[in-house]
Design an enzyme around this catalytic site. Structure first.
Site, PDB file in Angstrom:
ATOM      1  N   GLU A 159      -4.851  -6.827  14.699  1.00 24.65           N
ATOM      2  CA  GLU A 159      -4.306  -5.524  14.310  1.00 24.65           C
ATOM      3  C   GLU A 159      -5.416  -4.465  14.350  1.00 24.65           C
ATOM      4  OE1 GLU A 159      -2.492  -4.330  10.271  1.00 24.65           O
ATOM      5  OE2 GLU A 159      -0.720  -4.933  11.388  1.00 24.65           O
TER       6      GLU A 159
ATOM      7  N   LYS B  66       0.843  -1.201   0.000  1.00 27.98           N
ATOM      8  CA  LYS B  66       0.000   0.000   0.000  1.00 27.98           C
ATOM      9  C   LYS B  66       0.880   1.253   0.000  1.00 27.98           C
ATOM     10  CE  LYS B  66      -3.409   2.497   2.669  1.00 27.98           C
ATOM     11  NZ  LYS B  66      -4.302   2.546   3.815  1.00 27.98           N
TER      12      LYS B  66
ATOM     13  N   LYS C 282       9.508  -1.171  14.278  1.00 23.50           N
ATOM     14  CA  LYS C 282      10.155  -0.793  13.006  1.00 23.50           C
ATOM     15  C   LYS C 282      11.245   0.253  13.266  1.00 23.50           C
ATOM     16  CE  LYS C 282       5.879  -1.131  10.258  1.00 23.50           C
ATOM     17  NZ  LYS C 282       4.949  -0.391   9.416  1.00 23.50           N
TER      18      LYS C 282
ATOM     19  N   GLY D  95      -4.784  -1.638   4.966  1.00 22.66           N
ATOM     20  CA  GLY D  95      -3.967  -2.750   4.461  1.00 22.66           C
ATOM     21  C   GLY D  95      -4.627  -4.107   4.657  1.00 22.66           C
ATOM     22  N   ARG D  96      -5.191  -4.333   5.845  1.00 21.07           N
ATOM     23  CA  ARG D  96      -5.786  -5.650   6.129  1.00 21.07           C
ATOM     24  C   ARG D  96      -7.175  -5.795   5.523  1.00 21.07           C
ATOM     25  NH1 ARG D  96      -4.654  -2.582  10.343  1.00 21.07           N
ATOM     26  NH2 ARG D  96      -6.291  -1.772  11.664  1.00 21.07           N
TER      27      ARG D  96
ATOM     28  N   GLU E 297      10.410  -4.606   4.729  1.00 23.02           N
ATOM     29  CA  GLU E 297      10.532  -5.999   4.284  1.00 23.02           C
ATOM     30  C   GLU E 297      10.281  -6.108   2.773  1.00 23.02           C
ATOM     31  OE1 GLU E 297       8.762  -4.948   6.835  1.00 23.02           O
ATOM     32  OE2 GLU E 297       8.824  -6.361   8.530  1.00 23.02           O
TER      33      GLU E 297
ATOM     34  N   HIS F 207      -5.083 -33.192  16.945  1.00 19.69           N
ATOM     35  CA  HIS F 207      -3.952 -34.003  17.407  1.00 19.69           C
ATOM     36  C   HIS F 207      -2.832 -33.120  17.937  1.00 19.69           C
ATOM     37  CE1 HIS F 207      -5.753 -37.708  15.926  1.00 19.69           C
ATOM     38  NE2 HIS F 207      -6.264 -36.922  14.988  1.00 19.69           N
TER      39      HIS F 207
HETATM   40  O1  F6P Z   1       2.046  -4.340   9.868  1.00 17.81           O
HETATM   41  C1  F6P Z   1       1.717  -3.028   9.626  1.00 17.81           C
HETATM   42  C2  F6P Z   1       1.225  -2.823   8.236  1.00 17.81           C
HETATM   43  O2  F6P Z   1       1.083  -1.446   8.053  1.00 17.81           O
HETATM   44  C3  F6P Z   1      -0.081  -3.549   7.947  1.00 17.81           C
HETATM   45  O3  F6P Z   1      -1.195  -2.887   8.404  1.00 17.81           O
HETATM   46  C4  F6P Z   1      -0.016  -3.676   6.479  1.00 17.81           C
HETATM   47  O4  F6P Z   1      -0.926  -4.623   6.005  1.00 17.81           O
HETATM   48  C5  F6P Z   1       1.427  -4.080   6.291  1.00 17.81           C
HETATM   49  O5  F6P Z   1       2.129  -3.313   7.254  1.00 17.81           O
HETATM   50  C6  F6P Z   1       1.985  -3.873   4.928  1.00 17.81           C
HETATM   51  O6  F6P Z   1       1.944  -2.538   4.538  1.00 17.81           O
HETATM   52  P1  F6P Z   1       2.165  -2.122   3.037  1.00 17.81           P
HETATM   53  O7  F6P Z   1       1.092  -2.736   2.226  1.00 17.81           O
HETATM   54  O8  F6P Z   1       2.106  -0.629   3.035  1.00 17.81           O
HETATM   55  O9  F6P Z   1       3.518  -2.618   2.612  1.00 17.81           O
END
Ligand code: F6P
Length: 527
Positions: free
Chosen positions: A356, A213, A496, A270-271, A219, A387
Site C-alpha cells: 500500500e 482513523k 470503494k 493508517g498502516r 466495512e 510443504h
Molecule cells: O485500505 C485503505 C485504508 O485507508 C488503509 O490505508 C487504512 O489502514 C484502512 O483503509 C482503514 O482505514 P480507517 O482506519 O480510516 O478505517
C-alpha cells in the site's frame, strides 16, 4: 532541513543508476553468492550486522561491497538523507494529502530531546506532549480493562491498518499476554466474520473497540453498527462501558454514540498507526509496561535509522537491496518466511505496509514512472511454507528473494521442537543458496537463490517493536529512492466508489453502463 524532491534527480537520472546498470551487466547478472563466499572469507562479517534487537545476515544475497557502495551513491544522489531528515522534522512529505509523516513521534520518549538536526524543535515538543497525554490515557484505560473481571472478551472492529497491526502484534506477543481476556478481530464486511465472533460472546462481558482513523470506512462502520445493534438486541444499554473508539475523527465517534474515545492525528498513516491508540488491543493484552517496551524497541530502531551511517544502517541496506533486486535484477516479489508461529500475521501485515505504501506508478509530481516499484510480498510461517510453495522457491523458474525471521529463544518447554525449527530455517536458507547438482535434472537445485536472515534473540515487545520499525523504514528507503509518495493510498478508492454504485444494482438488477463481465455476474447473482 527542508526537503524538496525537485532538488534531487529522479533515481534513474542519477550517475549512480547508470553505474549500477553497468555493474549489473558486468557483475550483477552473473553474480554467484557461492563464488563470493569462496573468494571472500569475511563475507559473512561484512554483509551482516547488528541493529537494535535485530541481527541481520545479508551475505546470501547477490551483493558485494561494490554493489552496496553504488547503492549508497544512489541513495545520496537521490537525497535519501535529506528526505529522512524531513520525515523526522515533520515536513509534509505526504504531498498528495499535505500531511507530515510522523509516526516516529508516537514512540519518542517524552523526555527525549528533539533531534539535533531538527529545525522544528518547538513543533515536535508540542506534538510529543499530545502523544504522551493520549498514550497515558490510553494505557490507563487498558489497565482498567485488564483489571475489570466482568469484561472477558475484547472485540477490535477495524480494517487495514486498524486491524492488521494490532492483530499481528497481539498474536506475536501471545507469550506476554497476561490479561486473561480473549481478543477478537473483526475486519471483513463479510457478515460471516462478525456473526462467527458474536455467537461466542455475551453482551455483558464484551468490550467493542471501534478502530478507524477516519471513522468512515464502510466495512468498519457496517460492522460497528451491527455490533451495536446486537448489543442492544441482547439487552445491553450501557454503550459507554461496552464501546470505545480509536480514531482521529472523535466527532464522528460521538455521533455514533461512543463517548469513550482515544484519538490520534492526521500525521499518522493508517498502516503506521499501531503505535497510536490503534494499539489499544495490544496494550490490553500485554499491559501498559509491555506496550511501553514495544514503543521503546521501535524508538531504538528509529534512532538507528536516523543516525547510523548509511553503510551500517540496516533499514537503508535492506531498502537499497530491495531497489537492486526490483530494478536491476527484475525480481517481482519477496517471500516472507517467519520461523515462529506467533508471527503468522506478519506477512499479511507487511503486505499492507509495503504494497500500500510503494505500489505506485507516479512520482511525487504525478508523472508516470518508467521503472518498477513495490514487489509483491507473500508468505506463511515456516515450516508450513516448506510443504506448500518452497518447491517453487528452490526449483521454479522465477527467482524470489526470501526474507527469513528466526528467534533464538523459545517460549515453550516442549523438548526438541525449537532446535528442529531452527535447523529447518538454516537448512532452507542454505539449500536456496548452495543448491545441489544432479545429473538427473529433476533433483537439481540451481542454488544462488538469495535470502536475508533476520535473527531476534527473543520475541519480546521490544524486539517486535524494533522489527516492525525496521520494516517501516526500509519501505521508506525504497519509496524514497523511487521518488514516490509512500504515504497515500489512492489506489484503494476506486473499488470503494464502484461498490457503492453496484450495491443497489444487486437489488434492482440495473446493469446499465456496466462492462459485460460485471453485468453478467450481476445477472448470475440475481438469478
Ligand atoms: O485500505 C485503505 C485504508 O485507508 C488503509 O490505508 C487504512 O489502514 C484502512 O483503509 C482503514 O482505514 P480507517 O482506519 O480510516 O478505517
Amino acid at each position: 532541513m527542508s526537503f524538496l524532491r525537485s532538488n534531487h534527480p529522479r533515481c534513474d537520472h542519477t550517475p549512480a543508476w547508470a553505474a549500477l546498470q553497468a555493474h549489473y551487466q558486468a557483475n550483477g547478472r552473473s553474480f554467484d553468492a557461492r563464488q563470493a563466499f569462496a573468494v571472500d572469507a569475511l563475507r559473512f562479517n561484512t554483509l551482516s550486522q547488528d541493529a537494535p534487537h535485530v541481527f541481520a545476515d545479508l551475505s546470501k544475497n547477490r551483493v558485494d561491497a561494490t554493489t552496496e557502495g553504488l547503492l549508497r551513491d544512489l541513495a545520496r544522489q537521490c537525497g535519501l538523507e535529506a528526505h529522512r531528515a524531513a520525515m523526522f522534522d515533520g515536513t509534509a512529505i505526504n504531498t498528495t494529502e499535505n500531511r507530515e509523516v510522523w509516526h516516529v513521534l508516537l514512540r519518542k520518549p517524552a523526555e527525549a530531546q528533539a533531534q539535533a538536526s531538527s529545525n522544528a524543535t518547538e513543533k515536535i515538543a508540542i506534538e510529543v506532549a499530545k502523544v504522551h497525554a493520549t498514550l497515558d490515557a490510553m494505557l490507563a484505560y487498558a489497565e482498567a480493562v485488564r483489571a475489570d473481571r466482568a469484561i472477558t472478551d475484547v472485540v477490535n472492529i477495524g480494517i487495514g491498518g486498524s486491524d492488521l497491526g494490532p492483530q499481528m502484534a497481539v498474536l506475536a506477543l501471545d507469550a506476554f499476554a497476561t490479561s486473561g481476556k480473549r481478543l477478537h478481530f473483526v475486519s471483513n464486511v463479510d457478515g460471516h466474520e462478525l456473526a462467527a465472533t458474536l455467537k461466542h460472546l455475551k453482551f455483558e462481558s464484551t468490550l467493542f473497540l471501534i478502530a478507524s482513523k477516519t471513522f468512515t470506512t464502510i466495512e468498519t462502520m457496517t460492522n460497528a453498527r451491527s455490533a451495536k445493534a446486537w448489543f442492544i438486541a441482547q439487552g445491553g444499554t450501557d454503550t459507554a462501558r461496552h464501546f470505545a473508539a480509536l480514531t482521529t475523527n472523535v466527532a464522528a465517534a460521538n455521533a455514533f454514540g461512543i463517548t469513550t474515545t482515544f484519538g490520534f492525528w492526521d500525521w499518522v498513516g493508517g498502516r503506521y498507526s499501531l503505535w497510536s491508540a490503534i494499539g489499544l488491543p495490544l496494550a490490553v493484552a500485554i499491559g501498559a509496561q509491555g506496550f511501553r517496551e514495544f514503543l521503546a524497541g521501535a524508538y531504538a530502531m528509529d534512532e538507528h535509522f536516523r543516525t547510523a551511517p548509511l553503510e551500517a544502517n540496516l533499514p537503508v541496506r535492506l531498502g537499497l537491496l530491495d531497489v537492486w533486486y526490483r530494478n536491476f535484477h527484475g525480481f517481482t516479489s519477496r517471500s516472507i518466511a517467519p520461523y515462529h508461529s506467533a508471527l503468522k500475521r506478519y506477512p499479511a501485515y507487511l503486505q499492507q505496509l509495503e504494497m500500500e505504501s510503494n505500489g505506485k506508478q507516479m512520482d511525487t509530481d504525478g508523472r508516470p514512472l518508467p521503472y518498477a516499484t513495490s514487489p509483491a510480498l507473500w508468505g506463511e510461517p515456516g515450516t508450513n511454507g516448506q510443504h506448500a510453495y518452497f518447491q517453487m522457491l528452490h526449483q521454479g523458474t522465477d527467482v524470489v528473494p526470501v526474507e527469513f525471521v528466526a528467534v533464538k529463544k523459545a517460549r515453550h518447554d516442549l523438548p526438541g521442537h525449537h532446535p528442529m525449527l531452527l535447523a529447518n530455517v538454516l537448512a532452507q536458507a542454505q539449500a536456496l543458496v548452495v543448491g545441489k547438482s544432479d545429473t538427473g535434472g529433476h533433483k537439481n537445485f540451481p542454488g544462488n537463490r538469495p535470502s536475508t536472515f533476520l535473527l531476534l534473540d527473543d520475541l519480546t515487545p521490544a524486539s517486535l517493536g524494533a522489527l516492525i520499525a525496521l520494516q517501516e523504514h526500509r519501505v521508506f528507503v525504497s519509496g524514497s529512492i523511487w521518488g514516490i509518495n509512500s504515504f497515500d493510498q489512492w489506489g484503494v478508492e476506486l473499488g470503494k466508489v464502484l461498490a457503492k454504485d453496484i450495491e443497489p444494482r444487486l437489488a434492482s438488477g440495473d446493469a446499465a453502463g456496466l462492462d459485460g463481465s460485471t453485468a453478467g455476474l450481476l445477472g448470475r447473482l440475481r438469478a
